[in-house]
Design an enzyme around this catalytic site. Structure first.
Site, short mmCIF file in Angstrom:
data_model
loop_
_atom_site.label_atom_id
_atom_site.label_comp_id
_atom_site.label_asym_id
_atom_site.label_seq_id
_atom_site.Cartn_x
_atom_site.Cartn_y
_atom_site.Cartn_z
N ASP A 13 0.81 -1.23 0.00
CA ASP A 13 0.00 0.00 0.00
C ASP A 13 0.85 1.28 0.00
O ASP A 13 0.48 2.27 0.62
CB ASP A 13 -0.96 0.02 1.20
CG ASP A 13 -2.03 -1.05 1.09
OD1 ASP A 13 -2.39 -1.41 -0.04
OD2 ASP A 13 -2.49 -1.52 2.15
N GLY A 15 1.77 2.58 -3.08
CA GLY A 15 1.44 3.27 -4.32
C GLY A 15 1.84 2.57 -5.60
O GLY A 15 1.81 3.19 -6.67
N THR A 17 0.26 0.29 -7.35
CA THR A 17 -0.85 0.21 -8.30
C THR A 17 -1.23 1.59 -8.82
O THR A 17 -1.60 1.74 -9.98
CB THR A 17 -2.05 -0.48 -7.66
OG1 THR A 17 -1.65 -1.78 -7.19
CG2 THR A 17 -3.18 -0.66 -8.66
N PHE A 18 -1.12 2.60 -7.98
CA PHE A 18 -1.35 3.98 -8.43
C PHE A 18 -0.33 4.36 -9.49
O PHE A 18 -0.67 4.90 -10.55
CB PHE A 18 -1.29 4.94 -7.25
CG PHE A 18 -1.51 6.38 -7.62
CD1 PHE A 18 -2.68 6.80 -8.22
CD2 PHE A 18 -0.53 7.33 -7.36
CE1 PHE A 18 -2.88 8.13 -8.57
CE2 PHE A 18 -0.73 8.67 -7.69
CZ PHE A 18 -1.90 9.06 -8.30
N LYS A 37 -0.31 -8.41 -13.41
CA LYS A 37 0.06 -8.76 -12.04
C LYS A 37 -0.01 -10.27 -11.94
O LYS A 37 -1.09 -10.83 -11.71
CB LYS A 37 -0.86 -8.10 -11.02
CG LYS A 37 -0.36 -8.28 -9.59
CD LYS A 37 -0.90 -7.23 -8.65
CE LYS A 37 -0.22 -7.36 -7.29
NZ LYS A 37 -0.59 -6.27 -6.37
N THR A 41 -3.42 -11.29 -4.87
CA THR A 41 -4.19 -11.71 -3.71
C THR A 41 -5.26 -10.65 -3.44
O THR A 41 -5.23 -9.56 -3.99
CB THR A 41 -3.30 -11.88 -2.46
OG1 THR A 41 -2.71 -10.62 -2.13
CG2 THR A 41 -2.20 -12.90 -2.73
N GLY A 108 4.63 -6.39 -9.05
CA GLY A 108 4.87 -7.42 -8.06
C GLY A 108 3.85 -7.40 -6.94
O GLY A 108 3.04 -6.49 -6.81
N ALA A 109 3.92 -8.42 -6.11
CA ALA A 109 3.02 -8.54 -4.96
C ALA A 109 3.74 -8.02 -3.72
O ALA A 109 4.72 -8.61 -3.27
CB ALA A 109 2.60 -9.99 -4.76
#
Length: 233
Positions: A13, A15, A17-18, A37, A41, A108-109
């Site tokens: 969290d 950023g 994905t932003f 991706k 999850t 990445g995860a």
């Protein structure tokens, strides 16, 4: 080197994905990039792939489906265990390698030490792909420590990091954060973008990305080995 690249983060969290949504909004149509991706999850209507699809309103052709998708919002190894499953790193790496010459943003995860399995960490997967990496970090307090640790771990493993990008509110710390991370991290700052102040329609979001993301083209030029708008041959 391949124009596919990894986006990793200094944690969960921060950023990633932003950043990925901004990159796709600004460059996907122009340079025919896809978002992928491989391990997802927390699957839901607002998982990362669907989030980017929603904010850009791009067609399905701009997205690749995850190799593994799990409902539980947790580390990949634990989310897989919750569904009596296990991730096969070799399968993931083989599929990435088969598409390494395409233009793909691979998110990445979590951070680089997030386990894919109980015996395999995220940085190992990134290392074995030998793809370029952009490290995404927060613009807020604590980012110097988190970003420098991530950069050191990657660079000490000879992973090709092209730079770091900060996302989040603009504040009095940001210029100093960028300077200190560049000084000690050994990689350039590729830019900073704040979150929008309000919810945007897809057209507004694309306009936002055009105006406020990668304003000096450091990201796209580094990934595609370009100068200005032209390829270097």
């Amino acid at each position: 080197m391949s124009q596919a690249f990894f986006v990793t983060g200094t944690g969960t969290d921060v950023g990633k994905t932003f950043f990925s949504s901004l990159f796709m909004a600004k460059y996907a149509r122009k340079y025919e990039y896809q978002y992928w991706k491989p391990i997802q999850t927390g699957l839901s209507e607002v998982d990362d792939t669907n989030f980017i699809r929603k904010v850009t309103n791009f067609e399905d052709s701009f997205f690749q489906k995850p190799i593994y998708g799990f409902s539980h919002a947790s580390s990949p190894h634990y989310a897989a265990k919750k569904e009596s499953n296990e991730i096969d790193p070799k399968l993931v790496l083989n599929q990435i390698n088969s598409q390494r010459h395409k233009r793909i943003l691979i998110e990445g995860a979590g951070g680089i030490f997030v386990p894919w399995t109980e015996n395999f960490l995220g940085w190992q997967g990134i290392q074995q792909t030998n793809l370029k990496v952009v490290v995404v970090g927060s613009s807020e307090l604590g980012t110097i420590n988190h970003t420098l640790m991530t950069l050191e771990c990657l660079l000490n493993r000879y992973i090709p990091v092209i730079g770091f990008y900060l996302v989040g509110p603009k504040n009095e710390l940001i210029e100093d954060n960028q300077s200190i991370i560049q000084k000690f991290g050994g990689t350039p700052c590729l830019g900073h973008t704040s979150f929008p102040m309000q919810k945007l329609s897809p057209l507004e979001f694309i306009s936002y990305a055009e105006s406020f993301f990668d304003t000096d083209r450091s990201v796209i030029n580094s990934i595609m080995d370009m100068e200005g708008d032209e390829f270097v041959f």
